[in-house]
Design a protein around this motif. Structure first.
Motif, PDB file in Angstrom:
ATOM      1  N   MET A   1      -0.314   7.911 -20.442  1.00  8.55           N
ATOM      2  CA  MET A   1      -1.075   6.985 -19.616  1.00  8.55           C
ATOM      3  C   MET A   1      -0.107   6.101 -18.830  1.00  8.55           C
ATOM      4  SD  MET A   1      -3.803   4.045 -20.849  1.00  8.55           S
ATOM      5  CE  MET A   1      -4.978   5.265 -21.439  1.00  8.55           C
ATOM      6  N   ASN A   2      -0.556   5.672 -17.637  1.00  7.40           N
ATOM      7  CA  ASN A   2       0.263   4.809 -16.791  1.00  7.40           C
ATOM      8  C   ASN A   2      -0.530   3.576 -16.377  1.00  7.40           C
ATOM      9  OD1 ASN A   2       2.616   6.765 -16.262  1.00  7.40           O
ATOM     10  ND2 ASN A   2       0.825   7.969 -15.659  1.00  7.40           N
ATOM     11  N   LEU A   3       0.171   2.452 -16.320  1.00  9.12           N
ATOM     12  CA  LEU A   3      -0.423   1.228 -15.808  1.00  9.12           C
ATOM     13  C   LEU A   3       0.314   0.860 -14.526  1.00  9.12           C
ATOM     14  CD1 LEU A   3      -1.528  -1.956 -17.609  1.00  9.12           C
ATOM     15  CD2 LEU A   3       0.086  -2.160 -15.731  1.00  9.12           C
ATOM     16  N   THR A   4      -0.440   0.669 -13.458  1.00 12.69           N
ATOM     17  CA  THR A   4       0.155   0.323 -12.173  1.00 12.69           C
ATOM     18  C   THR A   4      -0.178  -1.115 -11.826  1.00 12.69           C
ATOM     19  OG1 THR A   4       0.011   2.609 -11.368  1.00 12.69           O
ATOM     20  CG2 THR A   4       0.262   0.879  -9.727  1.00 12.69           C
ATOM     21  N   TYR A   5       0.873  -1.865 -11.494  1.00  9.73           N
ATOM     22  CA  TYR A   5       0.724  -3.249 -11.027  1.00  9.73           C
ATOM     23  C   TYR A   5       1.604  -3.388  -9.793  1.00  9.73           C
ATOM     24  CZ  TYR A   5       1.454  -8.323 -10.799  1.00  9.73           C
ATOM     25  OH  TYR A   5       1.543  -9.629 -10.363  1.00  9.73           O
ATOM     26  N   TYR A   6       0.995  -3.563  -8.655  1.00 11.37           N
ATOM     27  CA  TYR A   6       1.711  -3.624  -7.377  1.00 11.37           C
ATOM     28  C   TYR A   6       2.626  -4.852  -7.382  1.00 11.37           C
ATOM     29  CZ  TYR A   6       2.470  -3.589  -2.341  1.00 11.37           C
ATOM     30  OH  TYR A   6       3.045  -3.544  -1.096  1.00 11.37           O
ATOM     31  N   SER A   7       3.887  -4.727  -6.974  1.00 14.60           N
ATOM     32  CA  SER A   7       4.546  -3.610  -6.337  1.00 14.60           C
ATOM     33  C   SER A   7       5.637  -3.013  -7.222  1.00 14.60           C
ATOM     34  CB  SER A   7       5.180  -4.100  -5.032  1.00 14.60           C
ATOM     35  OG  SER A   7       6.112  -5.142  -5.345  1.00 14.60           O
ATOM     36  N   PHE A   8       5.351  -2.888  -8.494  1.00 16.56           N
ATOM     37  CA  PHE A   8       6.315  -2.336  -9.434  1.00 16.56           C
ATOM     38  C   PHE A   8       6.012  -0.869  -9.691  1.00 16.56           C
ATOM     39  CE2 PHE A   8       6.012  -6.868 -10.297  1.00 16.56           C
ATOM     40  CZ  PHE A   8       7.342  -7.235 -10.312  1.00 16.56           C
ATOM     41  N   PRO A   9       7.001  -0.108 -10.123  1.00 16.99           N
ATOM     42  CA  PRO A   9       6.737   1.292 -10.484  1.00 16.99           C
ATOM     43  C   PRO A   9       5.738   1.342 -11.646  1.00 16.99           C
ATOM     44  CG  PRO A   9       9.103   0.842 -10.383  1.00 16.99           C
ATOM     45  CD  PRO A   9       8.418  -0.479 -10.309  1.00 16.99           C
ATOM     46  N   PRO A  10       4.988   2.421 -11.772  1.00 10.48           N
ATOM     47  CA  PRO A  10       4.026   2.531 -12.882  1.00 10.48           C
ATOM     48  C   PRO A  10       4.725   2.380 -14.232  1.00 10.48           C
ATOM     49  CG  PRO A  10       3.665   4.251 -11.256  1.00 10.48           C
ATOM     50  CD  PRO A  10       4.951   3.591 -10.879  1.00 10.48           C
ATOM     51  N   PHE A  11       4.069   1.677 -15.139  1.00 10.92           N
ATOM     52  CA  PHE A  11       4.572   1.518 -16.496  1.00 10.92           C
ATOM     53  C   PHE A  11       3.968   2.627 -17.357  1.00 10.92           C
ATOM     54  CE2 PHE A  11       4.528  -2.739 -14.629  1.00 10.92           C
ATOM     55  CZ  PHE A  11       5.802  -3.193 -14.920  1.00 10.92           C
ATOM     56  N   ALA A  12       4.821   3.463 -17.936  1.00 12.92           N
ATOM     57  CA  ALA A  12       4.340   4.523 -18.817  1.00 12.92           C
ATOM     58  C   ALA A  12       3.986   3.923 -20.170  1.00 12.92           C
ATOM     59  CB  ALA A  12       5.411   5.602 -18.987  1.00 12.92           C
ATOM     60  N   ILE A  13       2.813   4.289 -20.681  1.00  8.56           N
ATOM     61  CA  ILE A  13       2.353   3.797 -21.978  1.00  8.56           C
ATOM     62  C   ILE A  13       2.046   5.007 -22.852  1.00  8.56           C
ATOM     63  CG2 ILE A  13       0.641   2.404 -23.186  1.00  8.56           C
ATOM     64  CD1 ILE A  13       0.184   0.915 -20.550  1.00  8.56           C
ATOM     65  N   ASP A  14       2.814   5.180 -23.905  1.00  5.96           N
ATOM     66  CA  ASP A  14       2.693   6.363 -24.762  1.00  5.96           C
ATOM     67  C   ASP A  14       2.016   6.024 -26.077  1.00  5.96           C
ATOM     68  OD1 ASP A  14       4.074   7.984 -22.920  1.00  5.96           O
ATOM     69  OD2 ASP A  14       5.995   7.229 -23.674  1.00  5.96           O
ATOM     70  N   LYS A  15       1.313   7.012 -26.622  1.00  6.85           N
ATOM     71  CA  LYS A  15       0.756   6.879 -27.966  1.00  6.85           C
ATOM     72  C   LYS A  15       1.900   6.783 -28.972  1.00  6.85           C
ATOM     73  CE  LYS A  15      -3.467   9.485 -26.980  1.00  6.85           C
ATOM     74  NZ  LYS A  15      -4.280  10.673 -27.333  1.00  6.85           N
ATOM     75  N   ASN A  16       1.599   6.186 -30.108  1.00  4.72           N
ATOM     76  CA  ASN A  16       2.566   6.026 -31.197  1.00  4.72           C
ATOM     77  C   ASN A  16       3.699   5.074 -30.847  1.00  4.72           C
ATOM     78  OD1 ASN A  16       1.924   9.375 -31.166  1.00  4.72           O
ATOM     79  ND2 ASN A  16       1.374   8.226 -32.989  1.00  4.72           N
ATOM     80  N   ASP A 210       8.962  -0.143 -26.090  1.00  4.20           N
ATOM     81  CA  ASP A 210       9.179   0.172 -24.677  1.00  4.20           C
ATOM     82  C   ASP A 210       9.031  -1.151 -23.925  1.00  4.20           C
ATOM     83  OD1 ASP A 210       9.488   2.843 -25.303  1.00  4.20           O
ATOM     84  OD2 ASP A 210       7.394   3.326 -24.934  1.00  4.20           O
ATOM     85  N   TYR A 211      10.171  -1.811 -23.720  1.00  2.00           N
ATOM     86  CA  TYR A 211      10.162  -3.201 -23.277  1.00  2.00           C
ATOM     87  C   TYR A 211      10.476  -3.327 -21.785  1.00  2.00           C
ATOM     88  CZ  TYR A 211      11.467  -8.154 -23.022  1.00  2.00           C
ATOM     89  OH  TYR A 211      11.547  -9.477 -22.691  1.00  2.00           O
ATOM     90  N   HIS A 212       9.644  -4.125 -21.076  1.00  2.34           N
ATOM     91  CA  HIS A 212       9.836  -4.398 -19.659  1.00  2.34           C
ATOM     92  C   HIS A 212       9.764  -5.911 -19.451  1.00  2.34           C
ATOM     93  CE1 HIS A 212       8.859  -0.100 -19.136  1.00  2.34           C
ATOM     94  NE2 HIS A 212       7.853  -0.344 -19.946  1.00  2.34           N
ATOM     95  N   PHE A 213      10.719  -6.442 -18.706  1.00  2.20           N
ATOM     96  CA  PHE A 213      10.737  -7.884 -18.445  1.00  2.20           C
ATOM     97  C   PHE A 213      10.748  -8.132 -16.936  1.00  2.20           C
ATOM     98  CE2 PHE A 213      13.115 -11.915 -17.749  1.00  2.20           C
ATOM     99  CZ  PHE A 213      12.204 -12.773 -18.372  1.00  2.20           C
TER     100      PHE A 213
END
Length: 221
Positions: A1-16, A210-213
């Motif tokens: 699954m991906n979460l998109t928030y403009y104007s950043f690249p999509p954030f990949a969200i994985d199970k587990n 999976d950390y994004h700041f």
């Protein structure tokens, strides 16, 4: 699954996995929290092929685990309904017989009251379980980690595999508890997203996630 928030690249969200979007920017925090509550058109979900997923069908906002997450309000009725499907027929018959004996004893003891009384119809299993008021233990209320772990267990029991979205988790969990959560999620077939606010990057605290700041200059790290 991906979460998109403009104007950043999509954030990949994985199970587990535990995915974290941490930000030092109030605007970003506001956009993410409102968007994931479906209160603003600021975020989008998509599958691995980048096909759009309706937010309400792909994710569920649970918010702050200590302030807005009441497990019994959300799940008591659903868990009671689930319980009715787990009992064998002979157990249901036994429960009805036990109730009938209890009511019969009450009726027998009512001779002291000079009024006509009779036994009502024996309620069905669903009503019996509802009457029991069976619920998740109140001991969870003061333990943020236990609340989150139980939330995940309940969703697995109910076969609900939507993206779980929580916020402010770092306010409540120690580093060791967060690592416990990471290990727990590794065996859960569910995606978990944490939305956090911090003036500084916290790579050490969120290790193994999976950390994004996003800093206060809107730079993604």
């Amino acid at each position: 699954m991906n979460l998109t928030y403009y104007s950043f690249p999509p954030f990949a969200i994985d199970k587990n996995r535990v995915t974290v979007i941490d930000t030092a920017t109030q605007r970003v925090y506001r956009d993410l929290t409102l968007g994931l509550q479906d209160r603003a058109d600021t975020v989008y979900l998509s599958n691995d092929s980048f096909e759009t997923i309706e937010l309400s069908k792909g994710s569920k906002w649970y918010g702050d685990p200590m302030l807005t997450l009441d497990l019994n309000v959300l799940f008591q009725k659903k868990l009671q309904a689930k319980l009715t499907t787990l009992l064998a027929e002979d157990q249901v018959v036994q429960m009805a017989d036990d109730l009938r004996r209890l009511l019969s004893q009450l009726l027998a003891d009512s001779y002291l009251m000079d009024v006509p009384l009779e036994l009502p119809e024996i309620p069905g299993l669903a009503k019996l379980i509802k009457f029991s008021n069976i619920q998740l233990t109140s001991e969870l209320n003061d333990d943020a980690y236990a609340i989150i772990e139980t939330l995940i267990k309940v969703l697995l029991e109910l076969n609900d595999h939507k993206l779980i979205v929580l916020t402010n988790v770092s306010h409540y969990l120690s580093s060791s508890q967060l690592q416990m959560l990471v290990r727990f999620m590794a065996n859960a077939d569910l995606p978990l997203l944490l939305i956090e606010f911090s003036p500084t990057k916290r790579t050490s605290y969120f290790k193994e996630c999976d950390y994004h700041f996003i800093d206060d200059d809107f730079v993604l790290w």
